[in-house]
Enzyme design. Structure first.
Site, mmCIF file in Angstrom:
data_model
loop_
_atom_site.group_PDB
_atom_site.id
_atom_site.type_symbol
_atom_site.label_atom_id
_atom_site.label_comp_id
_atom_site.label_asym_id
_atom_site.label_seq_id
_atom_site.Cartn_x
_atom_site.Cartn_y
_atom_site.Cartn_z
ATOM 1 N N ARG A 33 -90.049 -8.237 -21.963
ATOM 2 C CA ARG A 33 -89.384 -9.297 -22.741
ATOM 3 C C ARG A 33 -90.272 -9.770 -23.887
ATOM 4 N NH1 ARG A 33 -86.465 -12.313 -17.543
ATOM 5 N NH2 ARG A 33 -84.647 -10.921 -17.563
ATOM 6 N N HIS A 65 -81.248 -6.421 -25.210
ATOM 7 C CA HIS A 65 -82.384 -5.773 -24.552
ATOM 8 C C HIS A 65 -83.080 -6.697 -23.555
ATOM 9 C CE1 HIS A 65 -83.797 -2.084 -27.083
ATOM 10 N NE2 HIS A 65 -83.345 -1.722 -25.911
ATOM 11 N N GLU A 66 -83.384 -6.173 -22.375
ATOM 12 C CA GLU A 66 -84.182 -6.871 -21.358
ATOM 13 C C GLU A 66 -83.631 -8.244 -20.995
ATOM 14 O OE1 GLU A 66 -86.019 -4.933 -20.014
ATOM 15 O OE2 GLU A 66 -86.204 -3.428 -21.584
ATOM 16 N N GLY A 67 -82.324 -8.342 -20.881
ATOM 17 C CA GLY A 67 -81.708 -9.607 -20.495
ATOM 18 C C GLY A 67 -81.057 -10.275 -21.676
#
Length: 608
Positions: free
Chosen positions: A314, A458-460
């Site tokens: 993140r 991306h990534e959450g």
């Protein structure tokens, strides 16, 4: 990348005092000169191997010929140069072949690659994969998999999402069953057979490395033989594309992992993004059904282990978003300095015989450039501050390490989400500065926008980060992390208010901090999570603006009292823009949070 290096050096040395890290035992062999040498190498590779091919990898997307994924030769050469730089293991121990560099320097050096071509990519997932194994893997898993990832011999992925589950990890359907009665005796870890499908796997199939190490979330049976519902049944497995022995040598056996398809995305087109089938019989292995995987950590603790990689990723995505914003800013600044159009406002501008002026002389173009600068350089400072916290967590005193941990808990959702939203807005403004040309592929800014649009997912997603911030991070441990952040902000305010030229900004930041604190309490006044989180995204936007304003004010404190150089003036003006144009947005965002406005939550489906 023309102004990136000076900006990085100012933030690293004048603001964060990164050279003081060399006083610590782990970094004692380093100096500002060795840090500079690393930056030199990365900047050169990015300039020579990445930047010239950014458009190429966007147009020549990965393709599957039925046997292998084909990438442009430029991607192979850039990857080889990146591996050769040693940056995959830059922060690792000397015993692992690393450089024992501070993460702060590693993160700063990585911006050169992301600014030049985020689509070609660096080692974000491979490094995160290996770091997770270093933290949670067995000694042999660290030796066989992580060590080979740090050397570049293997690459790594993270396999979480599934077609039917997306971000809802409690609903994943991939299953893992013990591989025979002796499954616990395998030296690489308890051996399982996995079956399932994973979606959106970046770098899931390629030939850039000898092997691909997949970290896969899957559910194992409970005591009754049935899958444990929710996230409690999720375990983590290391699943190599090609099987290896205990020395890390390829055995010649292909694991049962098959490429089901390539996803063709709006941006990041140079990176393979895949749908992978695990254990569906495409490559039967060792006389059994299912892909072979080795348990990482304890059964049922897969999500806890995976968060080690997810949180690292993140911050990496926040840096990628920031780098793309900076690339667009530099492109639009260069264009604005050279594009003649229009005449000045006023009597002189009404004379058509007068020559046109460059568009950078127009107030609105300056507004758009200032917005980009304030967003992107503010985000860069925040990301480097977070990197500095990582070093503090690993090498600081116990008290400093715990404070760094708490601050990172609160700041990570912001470090990922704020640049993903506002550096994307910077890319949109870069297109606007270019006018109609910005919408064409003759100029790079439309690609920067497309590449950056993915980072809000991306990534959450944005919503997930917002729910994490308001639902967990600001209330965890009795609000200890939020109180610590507020104390850091107040310390900056106290220093700044003593300087007449910063007092106005300090007072404005103090008011914003009070509003965010009051809104946090109001959101949870009824202790009803559904009410509190209904407006989590506006809360996160306000919280992020507070953090960036604090960052800018703290950066200004690192400037000399008498500003003389253009770069210094530029930072003062960018901070002024943020305080005058952006900080006033906070009350509007927080109004719906404070009142727990139900407009969105209670909207009937059929009313749409």
């Amino acid at each position: 990348m023309s102004t990136l290096r000076p900006t990085l050096e100012f933030l690293l040395y004048d603001w964060l005092h990164a050279e003081s890290l060399t006083e610590r035992e782990r970094f004692a062999d380093h100096s500002r000169e060795t840090f500079g040498a690393v930056m030199d190498i990365c900047e050169r590779i990015a300039r020579e191997k990445y930047a010239p091919f950014n458009r190429l990898v966007d147009t020549e997307e990965p393709r599957f010929d039925g046997e292998r994924v084909i990438l442009p030769r430029a991607t192979h050469e850039a990857h080889a140069a990146y591996v050769g730089s040693g940056m995959l293991g830059a922060a690792q121990d000397y015993e692992l072949g690393g450089m024992q560099l501070p993460y702060t320097i590693e993160a700063a050096a990585g911006t050169f690659f992301a600014t030049a071509s985020v689509s070609i990519g660096g080692g974000l997932l491979t490094i995160g994969n290996a770091n997770l194994l270093m933290a949670h893997g067995t000694p042999l898993q660290r030796e066989v998999f992580a060590r080979n990832e740090f050397s570049g011999r293997f690459s790594g992925t993270m396999c979480l999402s599934e077609p039917q589950a997306g971000s809802s990890l409690s609903d994943i359907a991939t299953r893992a069953l013990p591989d025979g009665p002796d499954f616990e005796a395998d030296p690489l870890g308890p051996r399982y057979r996995l079956r399932g499908n994973k979606m959106w796997i970046s770098a899931g199939e390629h030939e850039l490395a000898e092997n691909i190490v997949h970290l896969v979330l899957a559910k194992i049976p409970g005591p009754d033989g049935k899958p444990v519902p929710g996230t409690r049944g999720i375990s983590l497995f290391v699943v190599p594309k090609k099987l290896v022995d205990t020395e890390g040598r390829l055995t010649g056996e292909r694991n049962d992992i098959a490429l089901a398809g390539l996803n063709h995305k709006l941006g990041w087109r140079g990176t393979t993004n895949t749908l992978l089938n695990f254990g569906e019989g495409s490559f039967p292995v060792r006389g059994g059904a299912g892909a072979i995987g080795y348990l990482v950590g304890r059964p049922g603790e897969g999500l806890r282990c995976m968060f080690h990689m997810m949180n690292e990723a993140r911050i990496g995505i926040g840096m990628a978003a920031t780098s793309l914003g900076l690339a667009g800013y530099q492109a639009s600044l260069e264009y604005a300095k050279n594009r003649p159009q229009g005449r000045p406002v006023g009597p002189a501008g009404k004379d058509p015989a007068q020559p046109q002026v460059r568009i950078i002389e127009h107030a609105d173009v300056k507004r758009m450039l200032l917005a980009q600068k304030s967003y992107c350089e503010g985000a860069l400072a925040l990301l480097l501050y977070c990197a500095r916290l990582v070093d503090e967590q690993h090498t600081g005193t116990p008290e400093a390490a715990d404070e760094a941990r708490l601050l990172l808990e609160v700041l990570t959702p912001v470090a990922k989400s704020w640049p993903s939203e506002f550096c994307l807005e910077a890319n949109s403004l870069a297109i606007q500065v270019h006018g109609g040309y910005g919408y064409t592929r003759d100029f790079p800014v439309e690609q920067y926008w497309r590449d950056n649009r993915l980072n809000m997912i991306h990534e959450g997603t944005h919503g997930i980060q917002a729910a994490d911030l308001l639902g967990r991070k600001v209330v965890m441990e009795g609000g200890k992390g939020l109180a610590l952040l507020a104390a850091r902000i107040n310390a900056t305010i106290e220093r700044a208010i003593q300087q007449p030229q910063l007092a106005e900004h300090a007072n404005a930041l103090g008011q914003a901090l009070q509003k965010v604190g009051a809104a946090t309490k109001a959101a949870w006044a009824t202790a009803n999570a559904a009410e509190a989180l209904a407006n989590a995204v506006p809360y996160m936007q306000a919280f992020g603006h507070l953090v960036i304003a604090w960052t800018w004010l703290d950066v200004l404190l690192a400037l000399p009292a008498q500003v003389e150089r253009p770069a210094e003036e530029g930072r003062v003006r960018a901070a002024r823009y943020f305080f005058h144009y952006e900080l006033p947005r906070i009350p509007a965002w927080l109004r719906v949070v404070e009142t727990r406005d139900p407009t969105c939550a209670t909207m009937p489906e059929d009313a749409f």
